[in-house]
Motif scaffolding. Structure first.
Motif, mmCIF file in Angstrom:
data_model
loop_
_atom_site.group_PDB
_atom_site.id
_atom_site.type_symbol
_atom_site.label_atom_id
_atom_site.label_comp_id
_atom_site.label_asym_id
_atom_site.label_seq_id
_atom_site.Cartn_x
_atom_site.Cartn_y
_atom_site.Cartn_z
ATOM 1 N N GLN A 1 53.012 7.824 -19.012
ATOM 2 C CA GLN A 1 53.059 8.813 -17.225
ATOM 3 C C GLN A 1 53.229 7.825 -16.116
ATOM 4 O O GLN A 1 54.164 7.009 -16.214
ATOM 5 C CB GLN A 1 50.942 8.138 -16.812
ATOM 6 N N PRO A 2 53.449 8.723 -14.953
ATOM 7 C CA PRO A 2 54.455 7.885 -13.717
ATOM 8 C C PRO A 2 54.165 6.848 -13.579
ATOM 9 O O PRO A 2 52.631 6.386 -13.660
ATOM 10 C CB PRO A 2 53.921 9.583 -13.445
ATOM 11 N N GLN B 1 52.406 -1.392 -16.405
ATOM 12 C CA GLN B 1 53.340 -1.058 -15.136
ATOM 13 C C GLN B 1 54.815 -1.534 -15.674
ATOM 14 O O GLN B 1 54.902 -2.762 -15.748
ATOM 15 C CB GLN B 1 53.081 -0.869 -13.488
ATOM 16 N N ASP C 1 59.723 2.387 -13.863
ATOM 17 C CA ASP C 1 59.417 3.806 -13.624
ATOM 18 C C ASP C 1 58.952 4.186 -14.268
ATOM 19 O O ASP C 1 58.259 5.580 -14.292
ATOM 20 C CB ASP C 1 60.806 4.499 -14.006
ATOM 21 N N LEU C 2 57.778 3.458 -15.231
ATOM 22 C CA LEU C 2 56.832 4.427 -16.055
ATOM 23 C C LEU C 2 55.404 3.779 -15.741
ATOM 24 O O LEU C 2 55.828 2.103 -16.007
ATOM 25 C CB LEU C 2 57.251 5.280 -16.907
#
Length: 324
Positions: free
Chosen positions: A75-76, A134, A137-138
């Protein structure tokens, strides 16, 4: 040979043997360590426990015989806080998951939270491991479930697998393209900007090679079910699909005619237009290729000043496309 020489010789042999032993001990872990496995088109991977293989039905790994699975999602980066909230004890309880423990896990590329618990689904009691990590970038999310009575995947084995979590910088183009229902025989110098698995690909050509809104040329290729069954309806259908193209304005059609593409019935439409974001003058071409039970839509755009050269490349991509 004197006794001193014999002693020195023995010492030398022992020293060499000790050095070899130390070297073997140092290299052994590296030799035994397995490389992470990345499911097709996933930036996130890991070394699965022995017995699990890459799933053909979802992104992750599974052991069908033992009803056990590892599901992976990327995910982002901005999604991390919201996912953390969803892993709160009360939130998980609402989804039928009882939390047994919670801890922090650290990796070279970031850190996250591991939640261990149990859940009953379809009358089966599962052990669950939920990992949320985390990175720059993702956000990597891993969901592991194993039937409670299954002994093949103990807690230690699952934790060992999760500890091998890895994130790769990019996904190879070949992997992205393998998810499409068609093949691209010639990219004609274009770069892959995005892939919608099972459906479409966006190709782009920018002045400096970095995807931005300031593109020189761009091409969208997609496969759809349905479409007109009669040739006489191709023209009207082409006008409708062309009218749905986003990001352009002030459109003036310059050509609209039937065209055989790849040995199948097709229809081409070209137009002058303006880029809605930049206001640049651009040219747009749409090619529709009709088959049994479906059709392909190919849309090419380029700045008016480079259209002649771009059109040759767009046609090369078009003519190299074949259904799988």
């Amino acid at each position: 040979m004197t006794s001193g020489s014999k002693l020195n010789s023995v010492r030398a042999v022992l020293a060499a043997a000790l050095a070899c032993l130390v070297l073997c001990l140092v290299l052994a872990p590296a030799a035994q360590a397995a490389d992470p496995i990345f499911p097709i088109a996933s930036r996130v991977g890991l070394v699965p426990p022995a017995g699990m293989v890459v799933s053909k039905g979802f992104v992750g790994f599974e052991d069908v015989a033992k009803d056990s699975a590892i599901l992976i999602a990327a995910q982002p980066a901005a999604a991390y806080p919201e996912i953390e909230k969803s892993l709160a004890t009360d939130a998980l309880k609402k989804n039928g998951i009882t939390v047994d423990g919670r801890e922090e896990m650290k990796f070279d590329f970031g850190k996250g939270t591991l939640v261990v618990g149990k859940q009953t689904a379809d009358k089966t009691r599962y052990r669950k491991w939920l990992l949320n990590v985390q990175t720059n970038d993702l956000t990597a999310l891993v969901n592991v479930q194993v039937p409670e009575q299954e002994t093949a995947y103990p807690d230690a084995a699952i934790r060992a697998a999760l500890a091998t979590l890895a994130v790769r910088a990019t996904i190879p183009d070949a992997e992205k393209l393998s998810l499409l229902p068609f093949t691209l025989g010639d990219l004609a110098g274009f770069h892959i900007e995005n892939v919608l698995p099972g459906r479409a690909v966006m190709l782009i050509d920018t002045p400096d090679g970095v995807p931005t809104n300031n593109f020189d040329a761009r091409m969208f290729v997609a496969a759809f079910d349905g479409g007109p069954t009669e040739k006489d309806d191709h023209g009207q259908f082409a006008r409708m699909t062309f009218g749905q193209i986003v990001g352009i304005k002030d459109v003036q059609i310059t050509m609209s005619e039937p065209l055989r593409i790849g040995g199948q019935s097709g229809f081409q439409t070209t137009a002058q237009a303006k880029d809605m974001k930049t206001g640049d003058d651009i040219m747009v071409a749409q090619w529709l290729r009709f088959g049994t039970g479906g059709f392909m839509q190919m849309i090419g755009m380029a700045k008016a000043g480079v259209w002649t050269t771009a059109l040759t490349r767009l046609r090369a991509v078009r003519d190299g496309i074949q259904p799988r």
